[in-house]
Design a protein around this motif. Structure first.
Motif, PDB file in Angstrom:
ATOM      1  N   SER A 197       0.851  -1.183   0.000  1.00 33.65           N
ATOM      2  CA  SER A 197       0.000   0.000   0.000  1.00 33.65           C
ATOM      3  C   SER A 197       0.890   1.238   0.000  1.00 33.65           C
ATOM      4  CB  SER A 197      -0.909  -0.001   1.237  1.00 33.65           C
ATOM      5  OG  SER A 197      -1.725   1.152   1.264  1.00 33.65           O
ATOM      6  N   LEU A 198       0.606   2.151  -0.912  1.00 36.08           N
ATOM      7  CA  LEU A 198       1.390   3.380  -1.013  1.00 36.08           C
ATOM      8  C   LEU A 198       0.559   4.564  -0.563  1.00 36.08           C
ATOM      9  CD1 LEU A 198       3.100   3.122  -4.525  1.00 36.08           C
ATOM     10  CD2 LEU A 198       3.911   2.264  -2.329  1.00 36.08           C
ATOM     11  N   GLY A 199       1.132   5.400   0.266  1.00 35.08           N
ATOM     12  CA  GLY A 199       0.508   6.679   0.543  1.00 35.08           C
ATOM     13  C   GLY A 199       0.517   7.529  -0.715  1.00 35.08           C
ATOM     14  N   ALA A 200      -0.401   8.448  -0.820  1.00 38.66           N
ATOM     15  CA  ALA A 200      -0.483   9.292  -2.018  1.00 38.66           C
ATOM     16  C   ALA A 200      -1.116  10.616  -1.656  1.00 38.66           C
ATOM     17  CB  ALA A 200      -1.282   8.599  -3.119  1.00 38.66           C
ATOM     18  N   ARG A 201      -0.837  11.608  -2.460  1.00 36.31           N
ATOM     19  CA  ARG A 201      -1.517  12.898  -2.349  1.00 36.31           C
ATOM     20  C   ARG A 201      -2.021  13.285  -3.727  1.00 36.31           C
ATOM     21  NH1 ARG A 201       2.313  17.622  -3.108  1.00 36.31           N
ATOM     22  NH2 ARG A 201       4.223  16.733  -3.990  1.00 36.31           N
ATOM     23  N   PRO A 202      -3.057  14.088  -3.806  1.00 37.80           N
ATOM     24  CA  PRO A 202      -3.607  14.429  -5.121  1.00 37.80           C
ATOM     25  C   PRO A 202      -2.700  15.365  -5.907  1.00 37.80           C
ATOM     26  CG  PRO A 202      -4.777  15.608  -3.383  1.00 37.80           C
ATOM     27  CD  PRO A 202      -3.855  14.657  -2.710  1.00 37.80           C
TER      28      PRO A 202
END
Length: 321
Positions: free
Chosen positions: A152-157
């Motif tokens: 699972s990867l963290g992400a930002r828009p």
């Protein structure tokens, strides 16, 4: 440069490549990472200005079909779509490693992805990634040392656009509304601030949806783009992009004054074409003066955040003849 152009034409403009050599590929990947680092900073800081968004993770990938048969096989020991590089300090860099195979993106098995036209399968994998929720987290199944595992990867828009170095020695960048490319020749001589100015201009085209608007107006971007109404509207979008770019820079924490400084520099003048400058573009000095007026009128403090509504409103207005 000639050796690199012949040896490293993968990762360049979505087309299949000819033979590559390790040293040339390493140099290309270094510029890919550098551009991606600057791009994610700008795309993330300005995501609210983009009507199409995607998750930013710091993952840079490639596919086997970007290389000639037998070329770079060691990069794909874990699958035909693999991690090529990672943005330092990004969510992906904390979890993934170069050469990890990408087996599933979200719920999309990469084994079922197909190349379209002259584009590599990498482009289809990018679309699968960009379709994931912008806020993250992003679910992947990777293959490492032959073993599949879920991560699972963290992400930002961020603004939805594929970013890449184009293997060419010209001093320019380009955007078609879906992909932003910066030539290797420009990246290797530009400072980080200068590269940010070039990228911000191309990102401004995406934010303002210029390709869609020009197509709707029936504007030619080829040879006939230099004449008459085509030339007038093509210049209009370049002026809009120069003005928007300083807001994008400010929002990302850059000093917007680096933009007029760039166009007055030797590199900026050469990038703008010098004596062979296209009629679509104003002169470098005219661009610098235009940008300085934009900063004075709308960025009095010279910093962000900025909401350039006076430019964004144009996205839904027809071009004036």
């Amino acid at each position: 440069m000639r050796k690199l152009l012949i040896a490293a034409a993968a990762l360049a403009c979505g087309s299949q490549a000819v033979a590559q050599e390790g040293g040339s590929l390493d140099a290309l990947l270094q510029q890919d990472v550098r551009l991606a680092t600057i791009a994610e900073r700008l795309m993330g800081a300005n995501h609210e200005l983009c009507r199409q968004q995607m998750p930013l993770t710091g993952l840079i990938m490639h596919s086997r079909d970007q290389y000639p048969k037998g070329g770079q096989d060691s990069a794909f020991v874990n699958g035909a779509i693999a991690v090529s590089a990672l943005v330092p300090g990004s969510p992906a860099a904390a979890v993934l490693e170069p050469r990890d195979g990408l087996a599933v993106i979200g719920a999309v098995p990469t084994s079922g992805l197909k190349a379209e036209g002259k584009s590599p399968v990498r482009d289809a994998a990018f679309e699968a990634l960009a379709d994931q929720p912008p806020q993250g987290p992003m679910q992947l199944k990777i293959v490492r040392q032959g073993q599949e595992q879920a991560v699972s990867l963290g992400a930002r828009p961020g603004c939805r656009v594929l970013v890449e170095i184009r293997v060419a020695d010209g001093l320019n960048g380009q955007s078609d509304g879906r992909v932003i490319q910066v030539n290797y020749g420009l990246a290797t001589v530009a400072t980080n601030d200068e590269l940010a100015v070039v990228f911000a201009h191309e990102l401004a085209h995406v934010v303002l949806e210029h390709r869609r608007r020009l197509k709707a107006a029936g504007v030619d971007k080829g040879f006939f783009g230099e004449f008459g109404r085509n030339q007038q509207l093509n210049r209009q979008v370049e002026v809009e992009a120069d003005r928007m770019a300083v807001h994008l820079l400010a929002n990302a924490g850059y000093d917007p004054s680096i933009a007029p400084k760039f166009w007055r520099s030797s590199l900026g003048q050469r990038t703008s074409g010098g004596l062979t400058r296209s009629r679509v573009y104003p002169s470098p000095e005219a661009r610098a003066e235009l940008i300085e007026r934009e900063i004075a009128d709308y960025l009095g403090g010279g910093t962000g955040p900025s909401y350039p509504g006076h430019l964004l409103v144009r996205r839904d207005q027809p071009f004036e003849n």
